[in-house]
Motif scaffolding. Structure first.
Motif, mmCIF file in Angstrom:
data_model
loop_
_atom_site.group_PDB
_atom_site.id
_atom_site.type_symbol
_atom_site.label_atom_id
_atom_site.label_comp_id
_atom_site.label_asym_id
_atom_site.label_seq_id
_atom_site.Cartn_x
_atom_site.Cartn_y
_atom_site.Cartn_z
ATOM 1 N N UNK A 273 0.874 -1.226 -0.072
ATOM 2 C CA UNK A 273 0.000 0.041 0.089
ATOM 3 C C UNK A 273 0.942 1.202 -0.048
ATOM 4 N N UNK A 274 1.986 1.168 0.729
ATOM 5 C CA UNK A 274 3.036 2.360 0.637
ATOM 6 C C UNK A 274 3.601 2.707 -0.748
ATOM 7 N N UNK A 275 3.366 1.534 -1.633
ATOM 8 C CA UNK A 275 3.897 1.807 -2.976
ATOM 9 C C UNK A 275 2.821 1.877 -4.146
ATOM 10 N N UNK A 276 1.429 2.098 -3.574
ATOM 11 C CA UNK A 276 0.399 1.930 -4.362
ATOM 12 C C UNK A 276 0.202 0.759 -5.132
ATOM 13 N N UNK A 277 0.675 -0.359 -4.489
ATOM 14 C CA UNK A 277 0.498 -1.748 -5.448
ATOM 15 C C UNK A 277 -0.540 -2.477 -4.692
ATOM 16 N N UNK A 278 -1.464 -3.221 -5.570
ATOM 17 C CA UNK A 278 -2.560 -3.917 -5.009
ATOM 18 C C UNK A 278 -2.183 -5.105 -4.408
ATOM 19 N N UNK A 279 -2.795 -5.395 -3.174
ATOM 20 C CA UNK A 279 -2.435 -6.355 -2.479
ATOM 21 C C UNK A 279 -2.838 -7.956 -3.207
ATOM 22 N N UNK A 280 -3.796 -7.789 -4.079
ATOM 23 C CA UNK A 280 -4.134 -8.915 -4.786
ATOM 24 C C UNK A 280 -3.324 -9.472 -5.716
ATOM 25 N N UNK A 281 -1.955 -8.946 -6.041
ATOM 26 C CA UNK A 281 -1.013 -9.437 -6.713
ATOM 27 C C UNK A 281 -0.616 -10.539 -5.868
ATOM 28 N N UNK A 282 -0.749 -10.699 -4.597
ATOM 29 C CA UNK A 282 0.051 -11.751 -3.847
ATOM 30 C C UNK A 282 -0.818 -12.980 -3.535
ATOM 31 N N UNK A 283 -2.448 -12.672 -4.078
ATOM 32 C CA UNK A 283 -3.341 -13.955 -3.994
ATOM 33 C C UNK A 283 -2.835 -15.134 -4.439
ATOM 34 N N UNK A 284 -2.455 -15.224 -5.819
ATOM 35 C CA UNK A 284 -1.995 -16.708 -6.228
ATOM 36 C C UNK A 284 -0.720 -17.366 -5.389
ATOM 37 N N UNK A 285 -0.088 -16.580 -4.788
ATOM 38 C CA UNK A 285 1.187 -17.030 -4.041
ATOM 39 C C UNK A 285 0.765 -17.657 -2.691
ATOM 40 N N UNK A 286 -0.410 -16.804 -1.819
ATOM 41 C CA UNK A 286 -0.969 -17.062 -0.644
ATOM 42 C C UNK A 286 -1.637 -18.448 -0.856
ATOM 43 N N UNK A 287 -2.507 -18.811 -1.831
ATOM 44 C CA UNK A 287 -3.058 -19.715 -2.155
ATOM 45 C C UNK A 287 -2.302 -20.974 -2.432
ATOM 46 N N UNK A 288 -1.212 -20.665 -3.224
ATOM 47 C CA UNK A 288 -0.229 -21.739 -3.553
ATOM 48 C C UNK A 288 0.619 -22.151 -2.359
ATOM 49 N N UNK A 289 0.975 -21.446 -1.463
ATOM 50 C CA UNK A 289 1.720 -21.608 -0.267
ATOM 51 C C UNK A 289 0.877 -22.581 0.546
ATOM 52 N N UNK A 290 -0.537 -22.136 0.759
ATOM 53 C CA UNK A 290 -1.237 -22.934 1.634
ATOM 54 C C UNK A 290 -1.650 -24.378 0.962
ATOM 55 N N UNK A 291 -1.747 -24.229 -0.304
ATOM 56 C CA UNK A 291 -2.099 -25.741 -0.806
ATOM 57 C C UNK A 291 -1.131 -26.705 -0.822
ATOM 58 N N UNK A 292 0.320 -26.074 -0.877
ATOM 59 C CA UNK A 292 1.519 -27.116 -0.585
ATOM 60 C C UNK A 292 1.444 -27.793 0.763
ATOM 61 N N UNK A 293 1.139 -27.054 1.754
ATOM 62 C CA UNK A 293 1.363 -27.765 3.184
ATOM 63 C C UNK A 293 0.259 -28.705 3.480
ATOM 64 N N UNK A 294 -0.798 -28.602 2.591
ATOM 65 C CA UNK A 294 -1.916 -29.667 2.894
ATOM 66 C C UNK A 294 -1.207 -30.912 2.443
ATOM 67 N N UNK A 295 -0.316 -31.265 1.655
ATOM 68 C CA UNK A 295 0.015 -32.485 1.280
ATOM 69 C C UNK A 295 1.760 -32.600 1.768
ATOM 70 N N UNK A 296 2.061 -31.502 2.185
ATOM 71 C CA UNK A 296 3.770 -31.785 2.600
ATOM 72 C C UNK A 296 4.016 -31.392 3.916
ATOM 73 N N UNK A 297 5.195 -31.980 4.389
ATOM 74 C CA UNK A 297 5.519 -31.312 5.693
ATOM 75 C C UNK A 297 6.034 -29.778 5.381
ATOM 76 N N UNK A 298 5.678 -28.868 6.205
ATOM 77 C CA UNK A 298 6.063 -27.178 5.919
ATOM 78 C C UNK A 298 7.645 -27.251 5.699
ATOM 79 N N UNK A 299 8.454 -27.809 6.435
ATOM 80 C CA UNK A 299 9.822 -27.664 6.102
ATOM 81 C C UNK A 299 10.168 -27.889 4.736
ATOM 82 N N UNK A 300 9.555 -29.022 4.192
ATOM 83 C CA UNK A 300 9.942 -29.828 2.963
ATOM 84 C C UNK A 300 9.694 -28.794 1.861
#
Length: 249
Positions: free
Chosen positions: A180-207
């Motif tokens: 927000x401090x750079x006038x950039x939209x937060x939704x640019x991060x949405x795909x990354x947020x979802x992929x990070x969450x999806x990966x830990x559904x089937x894997x140990x987080x450290x892996x």
């Protein structure tokens, strides 16, 4: 048919109310809250601010703040049956009553967001087998996953939930402020947020850990520190060290 009373008028009580009303196996006999204004939305059943006016029940679900559980339970009577709080952090002994239980749905709740209880694990505890069976039957009408869990294990589960929910959400807020401090939209991060969450559904987080701390990219980490506030620098450094320490264990 189970006669059920509900204590509380916050987010969780609201979703319990909405989910219980259509169930033929449950008769919701009343809702108790100290807040008369928030009780207005529970208009399909009897509502009251007086514990003595709450009808008799087989099971009373106490969906109030952790600090209020003991005080509220002291005002309820034997006619209100099994008293079960919904806290992950409080023990069974938080309830002052002859029949005590815990009915902890592991989820974050907001009134503005619909809830599908069928996907939410319910962690249950009771002092007697008969009372546990009553809780188990009630929860089985709402969810596909019921887990028997003692107070100590539930406390650790709640701690883990704080890490993956409350702490992660605070990191989202920090990220939002950076963009927000750079006038950039937060939704640019949405795909990354979802992929990070999806990966830990089937894997140990450290892996599936990635990023500059994992790779040891010192130059990138130093560059990141230069463009952050002092408060964020402390968080960034602490989390960087945690990631690096995890790789060495």
């Amino acid at each position: 048919m189970i006669k059920l009373a509900l204590v509380g008028s916050g987010n969780l009580a609201h979703h319990f109310y909405e989910s219980i009303l259509p169930l033929e196996e449950i008769q919701l006999v009343g809702v108790l809250s100290r807040n008369a204004e928030t009780l207005a939305s529970f208009d399909a059943v009897l509502t009251t601010t007086d514990p003595l006016a709450l009808p008799a029940a087989d099971l009373t679900i106490i969906a109030v703040s952790d600090d209020s559980i003991s005080k509220v339970s002291q005002k309820l009577e034997q006619k209100h049956g099994l008293l079960a709080h919904t806290s992950g952090a409080q023990t069974l002994n938080a309830i002052a009553g002859q029949r005590r239980g815990v009915c902890y749905p592991l989820q974050t709740f907001s009134k503005s967001r619909a809830v599908d209880f069928s996907t939410i694990p319910f962690c249950l505890e009771a002092e007697t087998e008969k009372d546990y069976e009553l809780l188990e039957y009630f929860c089985s009408l709402l969810t596909q996953r019921v887990v028997r869990m003692n107070s100590d294990d539930r406390k650790h589960l709640h701690l883990a939930a704080v890490y993956v929910n409350n702490f992660v959400n605070q990191l989202y807020q920090r990220a939002y402020e950076i963009l927000d401090g750079r006038d950039l939209p937060f939704d640019l991060l949405h795909p990354l947020i979802l992929e990070t969450a999806n990966k830990v559904m089937d894997n140990r987080p450290s892996d599936v850990q990635t990023g500059p701390a994992k790779r040891g990219d010192q130059g990138i980490m130093e560059a990141h520190l230069e463009i952050q506030s002092e408060a964020n620098q402390k968080i960034y450094t602490l989390l960087t060290q945690a990631i690096q320490n995890s790789q060495n264990t």
